[in-house]
Write an enzyme that holds these catalytic residues in place. Structure first.
Site, PDB file in Angstrom:
ATOM      1  N   LYS A  16     -36.221   6.307  42.314  1.00  0.00           N
ATOM      2  CA  LYS A  16     -37.344   5.910  43.180  1.00  0.00           C
ATOM      3  C   LYS A  16     -37.438   6.839  44.395  1.00  0.00           C
ATOM      4  O   LYS A  16     -38.309   6.671  45.248  1.00  0.00           O
ATOM      5  CB  LYS A  16     -37.126   4.479  43.716  1.00  0.00           C
ATOM      6  CG  LYS A  16     -36.861   3.436  42.645  1.00  0.00           C
ATOM      7  CD  LYS A  16     -38.140   2.996  41.985  1.00  0.00           C
ATOM      8  CE  LYS A  16     -37.902   1.865  41.009  1.00  0.00           C
ATOM      9  NZ  LYS A  16     -38.629   2.046  39.763  1.00  0.00           N
ATOM     10  N   LYS A  66     -21.821  12.805  43.237  1.00  0.00           N
ATOM     11  CA  LYS A  66     -21.533  12.588  44.667  1.00  0.00           C
ATOM     12  C   LYS A  66     -20.213  13.246  45.106  1.00  0.00           C
ATOM     13  O   LYS A  66     -20.116  13.734  46.237  1.00  0.00           O
ATOM     14  CB  LYS A  66     -21.514  11.095  44.987  1.00  0.00           C
ATOM     15  CG  LYS A  66     -22.908  10.451  44.910  1.00  0.00           C
ATOM     16  CD  LYS A  66     -22.882   8.980  45.289  1.00  0.00           C
ATOM     17  CE  LYS A  66     -24.258   8.357  45.163  1.00  0.00           C
ATOM     18  NZ  LYS A  66     -24.287   6.934  45.549  1.00  0.00           N
ATOM     19  N   ASP A 102     -24.924   5.559  52.192  1.00  0.00           N
ATOM     20  CA  ASP A 102     -24.982   4.310  51.414  1.00  0.00           C
ATOM     21  C   ASP A 102     -24.516   3.112  52.247  1.00  0.00           C
ATOM     22  O   ASP A 102     -25.174   2.063  52.274  1.00  0.00           O
ATOM     23  CB  ASP A 102     -24.139   4.424  50.135  1.00  0.00           C
ATOM     24  CG  ASP A 102     -24.853   5.203  49.032  1.00  0.00           C
ATOM     25  OD1 ASP A 102     -26.096   5.297  49.088  1.00  0.00           O
ATOM     26  OD2 ASP A 102     -24.166   5.703  48.132  1.00  0.00           O
ATOM     27  N   GLY A 129     -15.055   0.554  43.641  1.00  0.00           N
ATOM     28  CA  GLY A 129     -15.458   1.894  43.240  1.00  0.00           C
ATOM     29  C   GLY A 129     -16.052   2.661  44.418  1.00  0.00           C
ATOM     30  O   GLY A 129     -15.772   2.362  45.588  1.00  0.00           O
ATOM     31  N   GLY A 130     -16.909   3.652  44.103  1.00  0.00           N
ATOM     32  CA  GLY A 130     -17.470   4.519  45.133  1.00  0.00           C
ATOM     33  C   GLY A 130     -18.326   3.769  46.137  1.00  0.00           C
ATOM     34  O   GLY A 130     -18.251   4.020  47.350  1.00  0.00           O
ATOM     35  N   ASN A 151     -11.178  -6.980  43.019  1.00  0.00           N
ATOM     36  CA  ASN A 151     -11.553  -6.093  41.911  1.00  0.00           C
ATOM     37  C   ASN A 151     -10.861  -6.503  40.632  1.00  0.00           C
ATOM     38  O   ASN A 151      -9.802  -7.135  40.664  1.00  0.00           O
ATOM     39  CB  ASN A 151     -11.167  -4.650  42.263  1.00  0.00           C
ATOM     40  CG  ASN A 151     -11.880  -3.638  41.387  1.00  0.00           C
ATOM     41  OD1 ASN A 151     -13.087  -3.777  41.170  1.00  0.00           O
ATOM     42  ND2 ASN A 151     -11.173  -2.658  40.879  1.00  0.00           N
ATOM     43  N   LYS A 156      -6.740  -0.773  42.238  1.00  0.00           N
ATOM     44  CA  LYS A 156      -7.796  -0.021  42.939  1.00  0.00           C
ATOM     45  C   LYS A 156      -8.121  -0.673  44.280  1.00  0.00           C
ATOM     46  O   LYS A 156      -8.372   0.014  45.277  1.00  0.00           O
ATOM     47  CB  LYS A 156      -9.059   0.037  42.082  1.00  0.00           C
ATOM     48  CG  LYS A 156      -9.096   1.201  41.138  1.00  0.00           C
ATOM     49  CD  LYS A 156     -10.570   1.471  40.820  1.00  0.00           C
ATOM     50  CE  LYS A 156     -10.730   2.043  39.430  1.00  0.00           C
ATOM     51  NZ  LYS A 156     -12.119   1.964  38.956  1.00  0.00           N
TER      52      LYS A 156
HETATM   53  P1  NDP Z   1     -18.100   2.753  40.219  1.00  0.00           P
HETATM   54  O1  NDP Z   1     -18.170   3.093  38.775  1.00  0.00           O
HETATM   55  O2  NDP Z   1     -17.465   3.690  41.175  1.00  0.00           O
HETATM   56  O3  NDP Z   1     -17.334   1.333  40.385  1.00  0.00           O
HETATM   57  C1  NDP Z   1     -17.644   0.262  39.528  1.00  0.00           C
HETATM   58  C2  NDP Z   1     -16.902  -0.986  39.976  1.00  0.00           C
HETATM   59  O4  NDP Z   1     -17.398  -2.070  39.183  1.00  0.00           O
HETATM   60  C3  NDP Z   1     -15.387  -0.957  39.770  1.00  0.00           C
HETATM   61  O5  NDP Z   1     -14.775  -1.642  40.825  1.00  0.00           O
HETATM   62  C4  NDP Z   1     -15.208  -1.712  38.436  1.00  0.00           C
HETATM   63  O6  NDP Z   1     -13.963  -2.393  38.328  1.00  0.00           O
HETATM   64  C5  NDP Z   1     -16.301  -2.761  38.584  1.00  0.00           C
HETATM   65  N1  NDP Z   1     -16.783  -3.326  37.322  1.00  0.00           N
HETATM   66  C6  NDP Z   1     -17.484  -2.691  36.346  1.00  0.00           C
HETATM   67  N2  NDP Z   1     -17.823  -3.554  35.373  1.00  0.00           N
HETATM   68  C7  NDP Z   1     -17.319  -4.767  35.740  1.00  0.00           C
HETATM   69  C8  NDP Z   1     -17.326  -6.061  35.139  1.00  0.00           C
HETATM   70  N3  NDP Z   1     -17.935  -6.281  33.966  1.00  0.00           N
HETATM   71  N4  NDP Z   1     -16.730  -7.094  35.802  1.00  0.00           N
HETATM   72  C9  NDP Z   1     -16.133  -6.876  36.992  1.00  0.00           C
HETATM   73  N5  NDP Z   1     -16.069  -5.658  37.602  1.00  0.00           N
HETATM   74  C10 NDP Z   1     -16.659  -4.628  36.976  1.00  0.00           C
HETATM   75  O7  NDP Z   1     -19.611   2.437  40.631  1.00  0.00           O
HETATM   76  P2  NDP Z   1     -20.239   2.569  42.118  1.00  0.00           P
HETATM   77  O8  NDP Z   1     -19.309   1.952  43.079  1.00  0.00           O
HETATM   78  O9  NDP Z   1     -20.704   3.955  42.340  1.00  0.00           O
HETATM   79  O10 NDP Z   1     -21.579   1.687  41.989  1.00  0.00           O
HETATM   80  C11 NDP Z   1     -21.486   0.275  41.866  1.00  0.00           C
HETATM   81  C12 NDP Z   1     -22.870  -0.330  41.834  1.00  0.00           C
HETATM   82  O11 NDP Z   1     -23.527  -0.141  43.080  1.00  0.00           O
HETATM   83  C13 NDP Z   1     -23.764   0.290  40.752  1.00  0.00           C
HETATM   84  O12 NDP Z   1     -24.267  -0.739  39.982  1.00  0.00           O
HETATM   85  C14 NDP Z   1     -24.864   0.991  41.523  1.00  0.00           C
HETATM   86  O13 NDP Z   1     -26.112   0.842  40.873  1.00  0.00           O
HETATM   87  C15 NDP Z   1     -24.863   0.245  42.850  1.00  0.00           C
HETATM   88  N6  NDP Z   1     -25.296   1.122  43.956  1.00  0.00           N
HETATM   89  C16 NDP Z   1     -26.464   0.802  44.600  1.00  0.00           C
HETATM   90  C17 NDP Z   1     -26.935   1.592  45.625  1.00  0.00           C
HETATM   91  C18 NDP Z   1     -28.212   1.234  46.319  1.00  0.00           C
HETATM   92  O14 NDP Z   1     -28.759   2.077  47.041  1.00  0.00           O
HETATM   93  N7  NDP Z   1     -28.712   0.009  46.177  1.00  0.00           N
HETATM   94  C19 NDP Z   1     -26.207   2.800  46.066  1.00  0.00           C
HETATM   95  C20 NDP Z   1     -24.966   3.016  45.353  1.00  0.00           C
HETATM   96  C21 NDP Z   1     -24.552   2.206  44.323  1.00  0.00           C
HETATM   97  P3  NDP Z   1     -12.642  -1.631  37.755  1.00  0.00           P
HETATM   98  O15 NDP Z   1     -12.108  -0.819  38.884  1.00  0.00           O
HETATM   99  O16 NDP Z   1     -11.734  -2.745  37.382  1.00  0.00           O
HETATM  100  O17 NDP Z   1     -13.120  -0.807  36.594  1.00  0.00           O
END
Ligand code: NDP
Length: 272
Positions: A16, A66, A102, A129-130, A151, A156
């Protein structure tokens, strides 16, 4: 002279950012373009350097580049350095500068747009995560009393607490071990992208002023539906965060703060 900006990512079908920055530029009559560049997965750095060599002034960075954006910068501002990742670059005196908006965008959306004070709040942050890493320091600096980072993989969450504990009160937890109630619950997991449920107790929402899913454009996700059922006062998705981080980038590039409200309104999908 028209100035050129773009968003870099791969894939980019859903972005977007051009719509958002075109609206910001129109508000001030800025002479600029904003495009999108789907850089090859093994060619991000070359694409960025070519963009700047051709006169590009700045760019936004999204998945999966990133960390590479942070690595290629000549100078990193504090938010990017804390994250080890950058979502925004600009060129100044031949130097590539990296920042990360962010966390600042999310904080502004929560406080200014949704009217929920962060100062003194007890926060539950789901995910490590990130996006979680980018959220922690701005929220602690915004006055949050404490943040529990829950988490799926405890290790992590523990690592984030060890690395960022100097900024304030951080506690790691497993998702299904959390039973306290919180003022604000932030979902930074990517579970909502696939519609997955998050195994979290109803009790976290009793008294919650806000449950916020960082994912946007997915309607009422299982996380938001659960929070609403369990008593959260307000639910919101990440569209405001998206627009507010873009506004921070625009300020950094152009020195003008755009009005985000009409842009958020245009992009909002009702949470039904
Ligand atoms: P990462 O891949 O770095 O981290 C993902 C996280 O989600 C990890 O902690 C992982 O846990 C957890 N996870 C994934 N699947 C599941 C599940 N089914 N149940 C529980 N925990 C789960 O992603 P990001 O941190 O980069 O992004 C996270 C979200 O934030 C994304 O969906 C993204 O769209 C959103 N986002 C939105 C933004 C905005 O402007 N609105 C900006 C940036 C991100 P584990 O460590 O155990 O694998």
């Amino acid at each position: 002279m028209t100035d050129h900006y773009a968003v870099f990512g791969n894939p980019l079908g859903h972005t977007k950012s051009p719509q958002i920055h075109t609206a910001f530029a129109a508000e001030f009559g800025e002479d600029m373009t904003y495009g999108k560049v789907e850089a090859p997965l093994d060619g991000f750095e070359d694409s960025v350097r070519a963009f700047f060599a051709e006169g590009g002034m700045g760019l936004n960075v999204t998945v999966p580049f990133k960390v590479e954006a942070y690595d290629l910068a000549d100078q990193c501002l504090p938010a990017a350095a804390i994250c080890g990742a950058s979502n925004c670059l600009k060129i100044e005196n031949g130097q590539i500068l990296a920042d990360n908006f962010d966390g600042a965008g999310l904080l502004r959306d929560v406080e200014k747009n949704l009217g929920v004070p962060v100062s003194g709040a007890r926060i539950l942050l789901l995910g490590a995560g990130g996006a979680a890493r980018g959220t922690i320091v701005p929220f602690l600096q915004g006055g949050a009393e404490s943040i529990t980072i829950a988490n799926r993989s405890l290790r992590k969450a523990e690592t984030l607490c060890e690395q960022l504990g100097g900024y304030g009160s951080l506690t790691p937890a497993r998702l299904d071990d959390v039973t306290d109630s919180y003022d604000i619950v932030l979902n930074s997991t990517s579970a909502s992208l696939t519609g997955a449920e998050i195994p979290i107790s109803d009790s976290v929402y009793s008294g919650a002023r806000l449950a916020y899913d960082l994912v946007y454009g997915k309607g009422k996700t299982p996380f938001l539906a659960h929070a609403e059922r369990a008593g959260a006062e307000q639910i919101a998705d990440g569209v405001g965060m998206l627009v507010e981080q873009a506004a921070e980038a625009f300020v950094w590039w152009r020195g003008k703060r755009p009005d985000t409200a009409p842009v958020i309104k245009d992009l909002t999908i009702p949470l039904v």
